[in-house]
Design an enzyme around this catalytic site. Structure first.
Site, PDB file in Angstrom:
ATOM      1  CB  VAL A   1      23.985  37.532  27.100  1.00  0.00           C
ATOM      2  CG1 VAL A   1      24.845  36.430  27.656  1.00  0.00           C
ATOM      3  CG2 VAL A   1      23.825  38.423  28.280  1.00  0.00           C
TER       4      VAL A   1
ATOM      5  CB  ALA B   1      24.176  36.463  20.992  1.00  0.00           C
ATOM      6  CE  LYS B   2      16.134  36.100  22.666  1.00  0.00           C
ATOM      7  NZ  LYS B   2      15.337  35.325  21.847  1.00  0.00           N
ATOM      8  N   GLY B   3      19.641  39.672  23.401  1.00  0.00           N
ATOM      9  CA  GLY B   3      19.674  40.944  23.965  1.00  0.00           C
ATOM     10  C   GLY B   3      18.167  41.322  24.439  1.00  0.00           C
TER      11      GLY B   3
END
Ligand code: NAD
Length: 439
Positions: A83, A128-130
């Site tokens: 995201v 962001a992050k995953g």
């Protein structure tokens, strides 16, 4: 590699002893917590609902299938996410998490917190992050490498050194970042170190990155204590979570003269009122994979750790541990949030009512992304900084960010969390305003 004598981050090797599984984290939705925090800051800032929606809504999201051929030939499938919450101030920046409960809402919350965090310490990044919904303890190193490479190739259109830069988070480490960097680079045809941070030194990592989040936690704790006229050497500390963040934080607190009296991990906790020998505990962790079973301390449950009579409590494990059921038990004077989102909105209100000062995650654990930024700058310059330059710049950025947040909190009678969020959100909204709306 570091000026301290702290060993490298412990690897997430499963313990050989037959330890019980982690208690289910008390997890009221991190996304609900993140949205409620945003709403409070938007109210303070007086933004309209269109601005609020722009700040609340992720810019881009991807949900990918990650099939894995296991070592025994069986195929299993995982769900992966990335995201980009906001990219208005620069590339998306944020970690990659491997944990069984990861879902899109958790990743959305973590991505949003990254945006505010980068704003608070004034980095030219968005957030962001995953994540991949996998328990890394159940898979071999070769299997984790295949999962990482497949996930990377699935999200390849979204990431890059100028678009979205990953780093380690729960369940991933510098080896994971090396695999991401290699997969991305091989597909592009040349080596691109700046696509990830938190890499090993041998492939362009930065000195000091492994301990940066933890060093930052200790810097902001020292700044908060100084305001109250309390020397760091006079305080007792309890740390929940003994992974990359918690273990190094405990070690640095001990090195700087604080007394670490309790620690825990997902298997259980330990207490020694005379002070835990953190260096010896790190050796025990390396040998067994857990803090449990360390000889020089009494066993302690994770919930009891939260209620210990200490000066400083550092939750450095998972989200939502300080909620309406546990926050009332906290007897620490300061809660310094090493983890992302350890306190729910209800927990926050209880801590405030009980006079506990919370140094919020978006400020307290920002040291990792600060040194990630230094690593990215070094990769883009292909010029490496000395350890002491990194340590000094990190300390300066963390203490000045703490000073800005604390001054705003006093000026506008806000909690440190609200003040920090107001700063991070305002910087993001200002980028929106100045850039204008296309078309
Ligand atoms: P990690 O995987 O290295 O360590 C996590 C630790 O928490 C382990 O000791 C694990 O046993 C423990 N744990 C897991 N579930 C638990 C539970 N239910 N109760 C008690 N302990 C539990 O992860 P990490 O990188 O240290 O990250 C910890 C937190 O810090 C996460 O919230 C992460 O998002 C945040 N964070 C990490 C970084 C970083 O640089 N690694 C930066 C900023 C924030």
């Amino acid at each position: 590699m570091t000026t301290t004598s702290i060993p490298d981050s412990p690897q997430p090797t499963p313990p050989e002893t037959d330890l019980p599984d982690a208690p289910a984290p008390r997890n009221s939705s991190p996304l609900a917590t993140a949205h409620s925090q945003l709403a409070t800051a938007v109210e303070v800032l007086g933004y309209d609902s269109g601005q609020h929606q722009m700040l609340a809504t992720p810019r881009r999201e991807i949900h990918v299938a990650v099939p894995l051929r296991r070592d025994d030939g069986e195929t299993v499938l995982f769900h992966g996410f990335r995201v980009q919450h906001n990219i208005s101030r620069g590339p998306g920046k944020g970690g990659l998490r491997y944990a069984p409960g990861v879902d899109i809402d958790e990743v959305r919350a973590l991505a949003m917190w990254m945006t505010w965090k980068c704003g608070i310490v004034d980095l030219p990044y968005g957030g962001a992050k995953g994540g991949v919904a996998i328990d890394p303890r159940d898979y071999s190193t070769a299997e984790l490498e295949r999962v990482t490479r497949r996930y990377t190739s699935e999200i390849m259109p979204m990431i890059g050194p100028d678009t979205d830069v990953m780093a380690p988070d729960m369940g991933t480490d510098e080896q994971t970042m090396a695999w991401v960097m290699d997969t991305y680079s091989v597909n592009r045809g040349y080596t691109i170190p700046a696509v990830v941070t938190g890499k090993p030194l041998a492939v362009g990592g930065s000195r000091g990155r492994g301990t940066a989040t933890s060093a930052g936690i200790v810097h902001v704790t020292a700044a908060a204590l100084e305001e109250a006229g309390v020397p760091l050497t006079d305080v007792t500390v309890a740390v929940q979570g003994f992974g990359k963040v918690g273990s190094h934080a405990a070690a640095i607190f001990a090195e700087r003269g604080a007394k670490v009296v309790a620690v825990s991990d997902q298997y259980g906790g330990l207490r020694n009122d005379a002070g835990i020998d953190v260096k010896r505990l790190l050796e025990h962790l390396a040998a067994t994979g857990s803090v449990v079973g360390f000889d020089d301390a009494e066993p302690l449950s994770n919930v009891d750790l939260l209620g210990l009579e200490v000066d400083v409590l550092v939750p450095a494990a998972v989200e939502g541990v300080l909620d309406e059921q546990t926050a009332g038990r906290v007897r620490a004077r300061w809660v310094v949030e090493g983890a992302n989102g350890p306190t729910t909105t209800a927990g926050d209100a209880i801590l405030a009512r009980n006079g506990v000062t919370v140094v919020p995650d978006v400020l307290a654990n920002a040291g990792g992304v600060v040194v990630s930024y230094f690593e990215w700058v070094q990769a883009n310059q292909t010029y490496w900084w000395a350890e002491h330059e990194i340590a000094e710049r990190l300390e300066h950025r963390m203490t000045s960010a703490y000073g800005d947040v604390s001054a705003l909190a006093r000026r506008q009678d806000l909690s440190l969390r609200d003040a920090a969020l107001v700063i991070g959100i305002q910087r993001t909204a200002e980028a929106h305003r100045i850039r204008g709306l296309y078309p």
